[in-house]
Design a protein around this motif. Sequence first.
Motif, PDB file in Angstrom:
ATOM      1  N   UNK A   1       0.843  -1.190   0.000  1.00  0.00           N
ATOM      2  CA  UNK A   1       0.000   0.000   0.000  1.00  0.00           C
ATOM      3  C   UNK A   1       0.873   1.233   0.000  1.00  0.00           C
ATOM      4  N   UNK A   2       0.282   2.329  -0.471  1.00  0.00           N
ATOM      5  CA  UNK A   2       1.003   3.600  -0.533  1.00  0.00           C
ATOM      6  C   UNK A   2       0.008   4.714  -0.254  1.00  0.00           C
ATOM      7  N   UNK A   3       0.381   5.630   0.626  1.00  0.00           N
ATOM      8  CA  UNK A   3      -0.504   6.737   0.953  1.00  0.00           C
ATOM      9  C   UNK A   3      -0.257   7.905  -0.009  1.00  0.00           C
ATOM     10  N   UNK A   4      -1.130   8.890   0.071  1.00  0.00           N
ATOM     11  CA  UNK A   4      -0.970  10.059  -0.789  1.00  0.00           C
ATOM     12  C   UNK A   4       0.345  10.763  -0.472  1.00  0.00           C
ATOM     13  N   UNK A   5       0.818  10.621   0.770  1.00  0.00           N
ATOM     14  CA  UNK A   5       2.114  11.171   1.149  1.00  0.00           C
ATOM     15  C   UNK A   5       3.266  10.249   0.859  1.00  0.00           C
ATOM     16  N   UNK A   6       2.973   9.137   0.175  1.00  0.00           N
ATOM     17  CA  UNK A   6       3.961   8.153  -0.292  1.00  0.00           C
ATOM     18  C   UNK A   6       4.597   7.345   0.828  1.00  0.00           C
ATOM     19  N   UNK A   7       3.868   7.164   1.917  1.00  0.00           N
ATOM     20  CA  UNK A   7       4.289   6.174   2.903  1.00  0.00           C
ATOM     21  C   UNK A   7       3.920   4.800   2.363  1.00  0.00           C
ATOM     22  N   UNK A   8       4.871   3.883   2.359  1.00  0.00           N
ATOM     23  CA  UNK A   8       4.706   2.585   1.709  1.00  0.00           C
ATOM     24  C   UNK A   8       4.807   1.454   2.727  1.00  0.00           C
TER      25      UNK A   8
ATOM     26  N   UNK B   1       5.629  -0.908  -5.268  1.00  0.00           N
ATOM     27  CA  UNK B   1       4.388  -0.172  -5.489  1.00  0.00           C
ATOM     28  C   UNK B   1       4.725   1.287  -5.757  1.00  0.00           C
ATOM     29  N   UNK B   2       3.965   1.883  -6.651  1.00  0.00           N
ATOM     30  CA  UNK B   2       4.140   3.303  -6.947  1.00  0.00           C
ATOM     31  C   UNK B   2       2.791   3.876  -7.353  1.00  0.00           C
ATOM     32  N   UNK B   3       2.696   5.190  -7.325  1.00  0.00           N
ATOM     33  CA  UNK B   3       1.448   5.822  -7.749  1.00  0.00           C
ATOM     34  C   UNK B   3       1.754   7.107  -8.492  1.00  0.00           C
ATOM     35  N   UNK B   4       0.879   7.411  -9.427  1.00  0.00           N
ATOM     36  CA  UNK B   4       0.936   8.656 -10.180  1.00  0.00           C
ATOM     37  C   UNK B   4      -0.327   9.416  -9.825  1.00  0.00           C
ATOM     38  N   UNK B   5      -0.191  10.392  -8.954  1.00  0.00           N
ATOM     39  CA  UNK B   5      -1.367  11.113  -8.487  1.00  0.00           C
ATOM     40  C   UNK B   5      -2.038  11.901  -9.607  1.00  0.00           C
ATOM     41  N   UNK B   6      -1.258  12.356 -10.562  1.00  0.00           N
ATOM     42  CA  UNK B   6      -1.837  13.109 -11.678  1.00  0.00           C
ATOM     43  C   UNK B   6      -2.743  12.220 -12.526  1.00  0.00           C
ATOM     44  N   UNK B   7      -2.393  10.948 -12.612  1.00  0.00           N
ATOM     45  CA  UNK B   7      -3.190   9.992 -13.394  1.00  0.00           C
ATOM     46  C   UNK B   7      -4.118   9.158 -12.523  1.00  0.00           C
ATOM     47  N   UNK B   8      -4.075   9.385 -11.208  1.00  0.00           N
ATOM     48  CA  UNK B   8      -4.905   8.609 -10.282  1.00  0.00           C
ATOM     49  C   UNK B   8      -4.720   7.116 -10.488  1.00  0.00           C
ATOM     50  N   UNK B   9      -3.487   6.729 -10.638  1.00  0.00           N
ATOM     51  CA  UNK B   9      -3.156   5.336 -10.960  1.00  0.00           C
ATOM     52  C   UNK B   9      -2.111   4.804  -9.994  1.00  0.00           C
ATOM     53  N   UNK B  10      -2.302   3.562  -9.590  1.00  0.00           N
ATOM     54  CA  UNK B  10      -1.332   2.873  -8.758  1.00  0.00           C
ATOM     55  C   UNK B  10      -0.803   1.678  -9.533  1.00  0.00           C
ATOM     56  N   UNK B  11       0.481   1.413  -9.354  1.00  0.00           N
ATOM     57  CA  UNK B  11       1.146   0.340 -10.075  1.00  0.00           C
ATOM     58  C   UNK B  11       1.759  -0.651  -9.072  1.00  0.00           C
ATOM     59  N   UNK B  12       1.877  -1.877  -9.529  1.00  0.00           N
ATOM     60  CA  UNK B  12       2.600  -2.878  -8.753  1.00  0.00           C
ATOM     61  C   UNK B  12       3.543  -3.604  -9.702  1.00  0.00           C
ATOM     62  N   UNK B  13       4.817  -3.325  -9.555  1.00  0.00           N
ATOM     63  CA  UNK B  13       5.833  -4.020 -10.342  1.00  0.00           C
ATOM     64  C   UNK B  13       6.239  -5.265  -9.572  1.00  0.00           C
ATOM     65  N   UNK B  14       6.044  -6.405 -10.193  1.00  0.00           N
ATOM     66  CA  UNK B  14       6.321  -7.677  -9.528  1.00  0.00           C
ATOM     67  C   UNK B  14       7.461  -8.378 -10.256  1.00  0.00           C
ATOM     68  N   UNK B  15       8.571  -8.532  -9.571  1.00  0.00           N
ATOM     69  CA  UNK B  15       9.743  -9.198 -10.125  1.00  0.00           C
ATOM     70  C   UNK B  15      10.022 -10.485  -9.354  1.00  0.00           C
ATOM     71  N   UNK B  16      10.835 -11.342  -9.947  1.00  0.00           N
ATOM     72  CA  UNK B  16      11.216 -12.604  -9.298  1.00  0.00           C
ATOM     73  C   UNK B  16       9.998 -13.354  -8.787  1.00  0.00           C
ATOM     74  N   UNK B  17       9.004 -13.450  -9.630  1.00  0.00           N
ATOM     75  CA  UNK B  17       7.747 -14.070  -9.217  1.00  0.00           C
ATOM     76  C   UNK B  17       7.932 -15.543  -8.887  1.00  0.00           C
ATOM     77  N   UNK B  18       7.161 -15.971  -7.893  1.00  0.00           N
ATOM     78  CA  UNK B  18       7.207 -17.348  -7.420  1.00  0.00           C
ATOM     79  C   UNK B  18       5.821 -17.990  -7.596  1.00  0.00           C
TER      80      UNK B  18
END
Length: 120
Positions: free
Chosen positions: A50-57, A69-86
């Motif tokens: 999770x990530x807050x509007x103040x970018x606490x993760x 996890x990251x978010x683009x407040x201008x686009x109102x979008x949150x992303x989850x980059x998942x690497x080394x998947x199991x």
Amino acid sequence: QVQLVESGGGLVQAGGSLRLSCAASGSTNSINVMGWYRQAPGKQRELVASITVGRNINYADSVKGRFTISRDNAKNTVYLQMNSLKPEDTAVYYCMVSTHWTWGPVQTYWGQGTQVTVSS
């Protein structure tokens, strides 16, 4: 009201990567927390990140160092980059947003879910 549209799930081999996106629309000015949960068959839904509007993760211990996890407040979008998947990352992933208390009672909204399957 906030509406959420997720994308980016799919099938990947162990060790691979996927990127999930979740776009919010509607009363987006009220959004505080954006995050991702997952639910595997026969298990309870659990927080992934999770990530807050103040970018606490916050990350689940099981994904630390592998997911970002990251978010683009201008686009109102949150992303989850998942690497080394199991294989144990296999689950339905749900986007979640919750509103800031200054906008009234905190409301939580969920996306429709996107399947992530990791083959061994």
